[in-house]
Design a protein around this motif. Structure first.
Motif, short mmCIF file in Angstrom:
data_model
loop_
_atom_site.label_atom_id
_atom_site.label_comp_id
_atom_site.label_asym_id
_atom_site.label_seq_id
_atom_site.Cartn_x
_atom_site.Cartn_y
_atom_site.Cartn_z
N GLN A 118 -36.41 35.23 57.69
CA GLN A 118 -37.83 34.89 57.67
C GLN A 118 -38.50 35.54 56.46
N ALA A 119 -39.81 35.47 56.46
CA ALA A 119 -40.53 35.90 55.26
C ALA A 119 -40.42 37.41 55.08
N THR A 120 -40.52 37.82 53.83
CA THR A 120 -40.64 39.24 53.50
C THR A 120 -42.12 39.55 53.38
N LEU A 121 -42.51 40.65 54.04
CA LEU A 121 -43.92 41.03 54.05
C LEU A 121 -44.15 42.04 52.93
N GLU A 122 -45.23 41.86 52.20
CA GLU A 122 -45.57 42.84 51.16
C GLU A 122 -47.02 43.29 51.38
N LEU A 123 -47.23 44.59 51.47
CA LEU A 123 -48.57 45.13 51.71
C LEU A 123 -48.98 45.91 50.46
N VAL A 124 -50.16 45.64 49.96
CA VAL A 124 -50.64 46.34 48.76
C VAL A 124 -51.92 47.09 49.12
N PHE A 125 -51.93 48.37 48.80
CA PHE A 125 -53.08 49.23 49.13
C PHE A 125 -53.86 49.53 47.86
N ALA A 134 -36.96 48.64 63.14
CA ALA A 134 -35.53 48.85 62.91
C ALA A 134 -34.90 47.64 62.22
N ASN A 135 -35.45 46.45 62.47
CA ASN A 135 -34.81 45.25 61.89
C ASN A 135 -35.30 44.97 60.47
N TYR A 136 -36.05 45.95 59.90
CA TYR A 136 -36.63 45.70 58.57
C TYR A 136 -36.28 46.83 57.61
N ARG A 137 -36.16 46.49 56.34
CA ARG A 137 -35.88 47.47 55.29
C ARG A 137 -37.19 47.59 54.47
N VAL A 138 -37.68 48.81 54.32
CA VAL A 138 -38.97 49.02 53.63
C VAL A 138 -38.71 49.67 52.27
N SER A 139 -39.34 49.12 51.23
CA SER A 139 -39.22 49.74 49.90
C SER A 139 -40.63 49.85 49.32
N GLN A 140 -40.76 50.70 48.31
CA GLN A 140 -42.09 50.96 47.76
C GLN A 140 -42.08 50.87 46.25
N SER A 172 -47.54 49.28 46.41
CA SER A 172 -47.03 48.08 47.09
C SER A 172 -45.81 48.44 47.94
N TYR A 173 -45.83 48.02 49.22
CA TYR A 173 -44.72 48.26 50.14
C TYR A 173 -44.14 46.91 50.56
N THR A 174 -42.82 46.77 50.44
CA THR A 174 -42.16 45.52 50.83
C THR A 174 -41.37 45.75 52.11
N VAL A 175 -41.59 44.87 53.09
CA VAL A 175 -40.93 44.98 54.39
C VAL A 175 -40.03 43.76 54.54
N GLU A 176 -38.72 43.98 54.39
CA GLU A 176 -37.77 42.87 54.32
C GLU A 176 -36.92 42.81 55.57
N PRO A 177 -36.79 41.65 56.19
CA PRO A 177 -35.92 41.56 57.36
C PRO A 177 -34.47 41.86 56.95
#
Lengths: 189, 197
Positions: free
Chosen positions: A124-131, A103-109, A113-118
């Motif tokens: 804090q850091a923004t997480l990015e996951l690449v498949f 809930a505390n994160y905003r996810v974009s695609q 690549s998916y970006t998970v931003e607080p």
């Protein structure tokens, strides 16, 4: 369906993950400031092991309650509440399946690549996951607010293979200093 | 030599001096090392309280400017320290930018621990820091141990515990792999895992 749900769906089949990683940390000028190689293990719902190789051995174990960070060179282990640790290292978010944890994160695609931003500003850091095209997690990025970046390039990725419970347990070796941040936090409250 | 630190197990008998040509040759080679970069770890141990901290570093040194970037494997870049002859500038997320004429005083105020960056900077490559005393070398001429007194009269013992061969500019250099710098209050272990001279 929102992108967050899409990402959780993509992560859902992952009950366990094991991979080798090369981790690089770059500063605001994109200069390499740290390079480590190691092994990453994840197991739902909330277990993680991140271990780097010699000569820079260090180990992080999330056992579900606490996160243990052991640095043999400093001869010290730091212990954190796992709840706080998610705030410290969004890597642990990978394991969270319930929507409320996100809930505390905003996810974009963008493509694979998916970006998970607080949502909280510059916290804090923004997480990015690449498949990969086949849907396998292959890169993890942590983008810091000031422009530094940590990149884990995964290789030899194996999913849903059994991992011994002992891999997610940690006992401080004899003679090592224990810096228990859980007690420090309890005293502050 | 001081007993602050547990000396490495290599034998050291040689005093640096005219009768030590290998040491003189090694120092002459190091004098040509003007720009170098090293990555590794710092362990800072407060001997009075037992408190410890570990920092990964990227140490980028040129004759008039040194940039040290401190990072943590799980939290990324934590801080930077820029040292030039006139000024030292520290940056971290919490304090932003702070500058002072001298790096040692700046860091001592911030971290409430005395870290002799000026000494570390000189001792890092195995070059003979100015103002050191009781210098001893290993048989191959590399520096082994020495003592140094800071401007505030704090006595520091230096122990170059290990060296590593590094190829650069068609030469083989013997550069430190592990260095310990200690005073009565603080022990600083430095491990250099990667050199890019």
């Amino acid at each position: 369906q929102d992108v967050g749900a899409t990402l959780r769906e993509k992560l859902a089949p992952m009950q366990t993950l094991q991979a080798q990683f090369q981790q690089t940390v770059t500063d605001q000028q994109d200069e390499l400031v740290q390079r480590l190689n190691g092994t990453l293990m994840l197991k739902r719902p909330n277990l993680m092991r991140w271990e780097t190789e010699a000569p820079d051995e260090s180990l992080m174990v999330a056992d579900g309650d606490a996160v243990w960070y052991f640095n043999p060179f400093v001869e010290q282990v730091s212990v954190y509440d796992q709840g706080d640790a998610v705030a410290q290292s969004p890597l642990l978010l990978l394991l969270k399946g319930e929507p409320q944890s996100w809930a505390n994160y905003r996810v974009s695609q963008q493509g694979q690549s998916y970006t998970v931003e607080p949502k909280a500003a510059n916290s804090q850091a923004t997480l990015e996951l690449v498949f990969s095209q086949s849907g396998q997690l292959k890169d993890i990025y942590l983008h810091e607010p000031e422009g530094q970046m940590t990149h884990l390039a995964l290789s030899d990725v194996r999913m849903n293979q059994p991992i011994a419970a002992s891999q997610f347990q940690f006992t401080p070796p004899e003679g090592v200093a224990v810096d228990d941040q859980r007690q420090a936090k309890a005293r502050r409250e | 030599c001081s007993s602050f630190i547990d000396p490495s197990n290599r034998s050291t008998e040689n005093w640096i001096g005219s009768n030590n040509p290998q040491a003189i040759a090694h120092q002459k080679q190091l004098a040509n090392l003007n720009h170098w970069q090293a990555q590794g770890q710092l362990a800072i141990i407060n001997r009075l309280t037992g408190e410890r901290d570990g920092l990964y570093f990227n140490w980028d040194s040129e004759p008039n400017n040194t940039l040290i970037t401190f990072s943590h494997p799980l939290q990324g870049v934590l801080a930077t320290l820029t040292i030039s002859p006139q000024r030292a500038i520290w940056w971290d997320e919490e304090n932003g930018k702070i500058s002072a004429p001298n790096a040692d005083n700046l860091v001592a105020g911030l971290l409430r621990t005395e870290i002799p960056f000026s000494l570390l900077q000189k001792a890092f490559t195995g070059a003979l820091p100015s103002g050191v005393e009781q210098v001893k070398t290993y048989d191959d001429g590399t520096l082994a141990r020495a003592t140094w007194r800071s401007p505030s009269q704090q006595l520091w013992a230096l122990d170059w515990q290990a060296y590593q061969p590094v190829q650069f500019a068609q030469q083989s250099w013997q550069l430190p792999a592990q260095l310990v710098v200690a005073s009565e209050k603080v022990k600083i272990k430095v491990r250099m895992t990667e050199w890019q001279p």
